[in-house]
Design an enzyme around this catalytic site. Structure first.
Site, PDB file in Angstrom:
ATOM      1  CG  HIS C  49      -1.227  -3.320  -3.253  1.00 54.59           C
ATOM      2  ND1 HIS C  49      -0.030  -3.160  -2.535  1.00 54.59           N
ATOM      3  CD2 HIS C  49      -2.144  -2.739  -2.583  1.00 54.59           C
ATOM      4  CE1 HIS C  49      -0.401  -2.403  -1.505  1.00 54.59           C
ATOM      5  NE2 HIS C  49      -1.472  -2.039  -1.453  1.00 54.59           N
ATOM      6  CE1 TYR C  52      -1.697  -9.918  -0.251  1.00 58.80           C
ATOM      7  CE2 TYR C  52      -3.608  -8.906  -0.715  1.00 58.80           C
ATOM      8  CZ  TYR C  52      -2.541  -9.065  -0.032  1.00 58.80           C
ATOM      9  OH  TYR C  52      -2.368  -8.026   0.920  1.00 58.80           O
ATOM     10  CE  LYS C  91      -3.660  -6.011   6.280  1.00 60.58           C
ATOM     11  NZ  LYS C  91      -2.611  -5.716   5.502  1.00 60.58           N
ATOM     12  CD  GLU C  93      -1.642  -2.540   3.832  1.00 59.84           C
ATOM     13  OE1 GLU C  93      -2.272  -3.528   3.908  1.00 59.84           O
ATOM     14  OE2 GLU C  93      -1.957  -1.378   3.542  1.00 59.84           O
ATOM     15  CB  SER C  94       5.039  -3.439   2.475  1.00 58.06           C
ATOM     16  OG  SER C  94       3.988  -3.651   1.222  1.00 58.06           O
ATOM     17  CG  HIS C  95       3.196   3.071   1.802  1.00 59.50           C
ATOM     18  ND1 HIS C  95       2.732   4.336   1.920  1.00 59.50           N
ATOM     19  CD2 HIS C  95       1.899   2.417   0.973  1.00 59.50           C
ATOM     20  CE1 HIS C  95       1.909   4.618   1.203  1.00 59.50           C
ATOM     21  NE2 HIS C  95       1.276   3.548   0.672  1.00 59.50           N
ATOM     22  CG  ASN C  96       8.171  -2.205   0.755  1.00 56.23           C
ATOM     23  OD1 ASN C  96       8.181  -1.902   1.902  1.00 56.23           O
ATOM     24  ND2 ASN C  96       8.009  -3.388   0.232  1.00 56.23           N
ATOM     25  CD  GLN C 240      -0.917   7.610  -1.688  1.00 53.68           C
ATOM     26  OE1 GLN C 240      -0.950   7.079  -0.418  1.00 53.68           O
ATOM     27  NE2 GLN C 240      -0.638   6.442  -2.323  1.00 53.68           N
ATOM     28  CD  GLN C 314      -3.138   7.915   2.345  1.00 54.89           C
ATOM     29  OE1 GLN C 314      -2.932   7.446   3.398  1.00 54.89           O
ATOM     30  NE2 GLN C 314      -3.142   7.259   1.429  1.00 54.89           N
TER      31      GLN C 314
END
Ligand SMILES: Nc1ncnc2c1ncn2[C@@H]1O[C@H](COP(=O)(O)OP(=O)(O)O)[C@@H](O)[C@H]1O
Ligand SMILES: [Mg+2]
Lengths: 81, 222, 744, 81
Positions: C49, C52, C91, C93-96, C240, C314
């Site tokens: 994550h 990369y 941008k 972004e994933s939060h899968n 979270q 967060q």
């Protein structure tokens, strides 16, 4: 038969609501409020008379719907009578 | 017309309201911080939309107890015009300036769409530029717009023509009693509504019929 | 309380998601056994994550520069010049994985994270979009995931106050155990007031901003790169909770603070919060960082250095501050009721030093933490080309009209109104085109030029094409994105990507990844559509089954004059309908083949980028010369579906005369690329066709708008009412059924 | 000192959440659920040691903020110890 299901966030899980209320109580001039946690309370009326069966049903309902067991704990109180 | 928009932590349509007021009145409204004790001398005080304090306790509940609210009540008592939109409407109810309460939407989901509003009372300082029964398009965006109050209060509101706007043509988006979208106080200088007239004021919005609401106040205080 | 000097066993190493050879690398690097905190720091910095490590080699091949690009990949978000001294910062972004475990909070914190990426750079968010992929509708978990994810996306964005104006929703069994939640955000800033994460200056205070630190998501970053299996349950406590209210305050406080000139460098705390942000700021600036964790505002008692360094609480930020303005800065944050604490300072020794209770818990070479992260050239095999499908191999339906009604009501084709009505898409008052069109359009009201300028946004990818042919699929995703922007009249500026794939340690999955990147690169180059930011999400599989390759592309386009924009809706009866681009009737991998004939076969429709560009430039030119009344690109479902969508949107029907030279179903449902359906007044048709001919752009008259039915040649008419009922009906009906998913 | 404040809607006040839950429970195949009411539960931690003073403070908080007494009732529970 009447029952109450109490649902609270698990310990350590952030409670933004509690946090906001804490702040507000402070602003309203209530000193010494150390911590506030907000939870849900469900009052359920059941046809079921048998306490064991009722408790089992309530447990199911809590898991399936009333509580998000990923982040919340729940407790069941029965009015035996 | 001089106007002020109160900014609470978590307000998020205050900029929409500020620019709408400026576009329509031609005067820059003042932005007032919730922690201030006193409002400037203005003709219109607006409580804007948003999620004040996250709306975590009850919508508008914490904001209704902010420092500035004492002066809002005073000004309201002095006859100054007070407008609450969405979260602002919820605050006015929580502050006791308007009766009843906005409950969670019937279907429990947040809803953002255009509804039809019927002008139930065109004989107010907030609606004099509309015709009674006129139906216009206006957006809503809320999770708690389900107006509720007890039977007597409801009867009084209706009896005294204090229901100002209703959702029309089956567009009630939240289960509100009697399709109520907006109400006012006895004196008629305090109004709250769930829809967002400030987002229906120019061609870009696809309609401009929200302007008349602000122009009504403009005319009333002129 | 975890001790810091525990013996580092192979088991412990494995639990931190580090391979034995990676651990050896650590030993070689620091010449001793790491402390537990150090191991945690390495695990955070070196997991897929953050590092990369599997994708770097290939990401480098993407075009990332252009005349308008102010800042490409590498910062929190990409920055693109839109003229008048303004810049758009965006941008995706994933939060899968978090969203699969706890749909509401996972999606909500995903939105929160991407919004933070954007305003960290000094931009006020003006648009949010989201690309969502769920399991098969009939899968027992899908309904639960859909309702939670959509509520979470809305819950966060609505409260924060950004319009959520577009995205995608797809269903496929390959996502049954691994939904995809890709959140996009864009913000507006002054081109000369952009804030970066590179720390500058020795001995400057490092300030902690925002919410307090708790034990949230400890090892979330590690989890985000770990395949799912039965013990997913155990990973649950790492979920979270998002607090959009605090984020809104953080936004206002940050923008106010940036205006004072006190901010030297700023970085949001995302995955592996304090660790990644502090290391990045130091390493980028060739500076060391020393932190005293006793100063970190904590929500819980007895937090260890290990926990604090890995916490993913967060709504937090890290900042290097101009000491002269410290008091002023603190006042701003107090005003907004947020935490503000000096927790350390920059050093010149290039070490990353962490203290807790006066003890040094970690002391690592800061640059190596990032630079020396393992990088893999994973073995890969190209995806075997699916063989093309002859039209003659694809039977025609016995009733085209009935088939159309079916198609517009399919899970992947039905209206997404149920989704986007839960999103506040009107807030800020600048939404010119909301959800439901080809691209959403937002007016740029600030800036010297006033209100005429606008920006267009869209998210696109067709995973079924990518599975059949990663290269063509990658090209197609970029091309469709470019096309959707063009269809509203925008000049495509740049893209962000969100590359969702399976386990890269499998050569065939890695092959999909390599192929898609090649296709994306080719298209981005050919269309002058550089990649300015992005995100990679690998290991998206459950019990060994990979998801469809899903490289979501987010595009931004510019409209110099918002008055010159096009929408999909038919405007008036009697307008002529014209199709731009060539229709060959490519049915391979089409919706018709997959969902009506239940066959996943054939090659993906080929994308000719030169033609794509030629046709698109022509359509954009026509929109800008005000000759068109409606425009819609042709994508999923083919030309007949595009026509139906335009008719439904306008509440006006049409009479269509299909060409004779193609089998009707191939013409109707073929998914050839680079096509647009447009309408215009009858009188303007001839000149349009002439201009098209001159430009070498295929253009053909299709029919005329009017009535409240869609009529195909001599076929029986279909009432718009029926089409609408099918199109609008599926989602609400599906979601109305009870959610049988047991949350335990 | 720890305390709990229970806030429930007064009878006759619309409770959309409770209604929806009733419906969902039915759909989930839980028979004989006569009625469900959803309320709130606040767990408050106070510096105040004296029960009488604490109760008075909590009563104030409830009236002033935690409950909207127009539509909600509240009840205070103290952990005496
Ligand atoms: N998750 C979502 N949130 C908001 N809008 C969405 C979402 N998914 C789809 N939409 C909207 O629904 C419309 C149809 O989506 P799609 O078929 O993907 O469009 P296109 O084929 O033009 O790419 C688009 O306007 C899109 O923005
Ligand atoms: Mg499109």
């Amino acid at each position: 038969m009447k029952a109450r299901i109490k649902v609270m966030l698990k310990n350590g899980v952030l409670d933004p609501q509690g946090k906001a209320i804490e702040g507000a109580l402070g602003a309203l001039g209530f000193p010494g409020v150390a911590a506030v946690r907000q939870g849900k309370l469900f009052e359920v009326e059941l046809a079921e008379k048998d306490p064991t069966k009722a408790r089992a049903a309530l447990d199911e309902m809590s898991k399936k719907l009333l509580a998000n067991t990923v982040i919340e704990n729940y407790a069941i109180e029965l009015d035996e009578k | 017309m001089k106007s002020a928009v109160i900014v609470f932590p978590g307000s998020n349509r205050e900029r929409d309201m500020l620019s709408a007021l400026e576009k329509i009145t031609g005067k820059k409204p003042l932005a007032v911080w919730h922690a201030d004790k006193e409002l400037p001398k203005v003709d219109l005080v607006v409580l804007p939309g948003g999620f004040s304090y996250g709306d975590y306790l009850r919508t508008g509940a914490i904001a209704a107890r902010a420092a500035i609210m004492d002066d809002v009540k005073k000004k309201a008592a002095d006859g100054v015009h007070v407008l609450g939109v969405c979260n602002g409407f919820q605050m006015l109810c929580e502050a006791g300036l308007l009766p009843g309460i906005l409950m969670r939407n019937e279907h429990l989901k947040f809803v953002c769409r255009h509804v039809k509003l019927e002008v139930a009372n065109a004989d107010t300082n907030f609606t004099r530029k509309y015709k009674k029964g006129e139906v216009w398009r206006c957006p809503v965006a809320h999770g708690d717009g389900n107006y509720f109050t007890d039977a007597e209060t409801l009867a009084r509101l209706e009896g005294e023509n204090r229901v100002v706007f209703r959702y029309a043509e089956g567009t009630n988006p939240n289960g509100s009693l009697n399709d109520i979208a907006g109400i006012m106080n006895e004196r008629g200088n305090v109004m709250g509504l769930m829809p967002h007239p400030e987002n229906e004021i120019e061609a870009l919005n696809g309609g401009t019929e929200g302007r008349a609401l602000f122009e009504s106040v403009l005319e009333a205080v002129a | 309380m975890i001790a810091n000097d525990v013996k580092i066993t192979p088991k412990l190493v494995a639990e931190h998601g580090l391979k034995p050879d990676e651990y050896q690398r650590i030993l070689d690097l620091i010449g001793r056994e790491p402390t537990l905190t150090e191991l945690g720091i390495f695990s955070a910095m070196w997991n897929e994550h953050c590092s990369y490590k599997s994708s770097k080699k290939w990401l480098r091949t993407l075009p990332t520069t252009g005349p308008r690009v102010i800042c490409g990949p590498g910062e929190n978000a990409g920055v693109v010049d839109i003229g008048d001294g303004q810049a758009i910062i965006f941008k995706m972004e994933s939060h899968n994985h978090p969203s699969y475990i706890e749909p509401y909070q996972g999606a909500a914190t995903g939105v929160g994270g991407i919004l933070r990426d954007v305003f960290t750079m000094g931009a006020r968010p003006i648009a949010a979009l989201n690309a969502l992929r769920f399991g098969a509708p009939e899968h027992p978990r899908t309904r639960h995931t859909v309702s939670g994810v959509v509520a979470g996306v809305g819950g966060y964005g609505n409260s924060f106050g950004v319009p959520t104006i577009g995205g995608e929703v797809n269903f496929d069994e390959s996502y049954n155990g691994n939904c995809l939640v890709n959140a996009f955000a864009a913000g507006l800033a002054d081109a000369d007031k952009i804030f970066y994460s590179e720390a500058k200056g020795v001995g400057l205070p490092i300030v902690y901003l925002g919410s307090k630190t708790g034990r949230d998501g400890i090892h979330g970053a590690t989890m985000a790169s770990a395949e799912f299996d039965k013990d997913t349950e155990e990973k649950r406590p790492t979920v979270q909770i998002g607090d959009p209210f605090s984020e809104k305050l953080l936004l206002e406080a940050c923008l106010e603070l940036m205006a004072t000139g006190a901010v030297i460098a700023i970085q949001d705390m995302g995955a592996a919060g304090l660790t990644c942000s502090a290391v990045e700021m130091g390493a980028k600036g060739d500076l060391g960082v020393e932190l005293d964790l006793d100063k970190v505002p904590c929500r819980e008692d007895g937090m260890t250095a290990y926990e604090m360094m890995l916490s993913e609480s967060q709504e937090r930020m890290l900042m290097v501050l101009d000491p002269a303005k410290e008091k002023q800065a603190e006042a701003v944050f107090r005003k907004w009721g947020l935490d503000f604490a000096v927790i350390g300072y920059t050093t010149d020794d290039l070490r990353f030093r962490i203290k807790r209770h006066g003890e040094v818990m970690a002391d690592l070479p800061i640059k190596e933490l990032g630079d020396q992260a393992p990088e893999y050239d994973r073995p890969w095999v190209p995806t075997p080309k699916a063989k093309a499908l002859a039209t003659s191999d694809v039977p025609a339906p016995n009733d085209i009209a009935e088939t159309l009604v079916k198609i517009v009501g399919l899970p992947d084709m039905a209206s997404r109104r149920w989704v986007w009505e839960q999103y506040d898409h009107l807030i800020q008052g600048n939404t010119a085109i909301g959800p439901g069109g080809d691209a959403a359009v937002i007016r740029i009201s600030e800036g010297p030029q006033g209100g005429t300028k606008a920006l267009a946004f869209t998210l696109d990818v067709s995973p079924r094409y990518c599975a059949a042919d990663p290269v063509e699929g990658g090209k197609q995703a970029v091309a469709e994105c470019w096309r959707n922007l063009t269809a509203v009249g925008a000049e495509p500026l740049a893209i962000t990507d969100n590359l969702n794939f399976g386990n890269p340690e499998k050569p065939e999955i890695m092959g999909q990844f390599v192929g898609c990147i090649q296709g994306i690169g080719e298209a981005a180059r050919a269309l002058d559509f550089p990649v300015v930011s992005g995100n990679v999400s690998l290991y998206n599989e459950t019990n060994g089954k990979g998801i469809l390759p899903t490289p979501a592309i987010g595009g931004v386009g510019l409209l110099p004059d918002i008055a010159l924009r096009a929408t999909v809706a038919f405007k008036t009866a009697g307008d002529a309908i014209v199709v731009i681009g060539e229709t060959k009737g490519h049915l391979g991998q089409s919706i018709y083949l997959r969902d009506i004939l239940k066959r996943r076969e054939g090659s993906a429709p080929p994308v000719d980028l030169a033609i794509e560009r030629r046709n698109g430039d022509f359509v954009r030119g026509e929109i800008r010369s005000r000759s068109l009344t409606a425009v819609h690109d042709v994508s999923d479902g083919g030309i007949l579906v595009a026509l139906a969508e335009m008719a439904m949107a306008g509440g006006i029907g049409a009479r269509i005369d299909p060409p004779r030279d193609l089998p009707l179903h191939a013409w109707a449902f073929g998914e050839d690329q680079a096509r647009y359906v447009v309408t215009l007044p009858e009188a303007l048709v001839k000149p349009l066709l002439d201009r098209a001919a001159k430009a070498g752009v295929p253009a053909a008259r299709l029919g005329t708008t009017g009535g409240d039915e869609l009529t195909l040649g001599t076929g029986a008419p279909i009432s718009l009412q029926r089409l609408k009922a099918a199109h609008e009906g599926w989602f609400p009906a599906y979601m109305a059924a009870p959610d049988l998913m047991d949350t335990q």
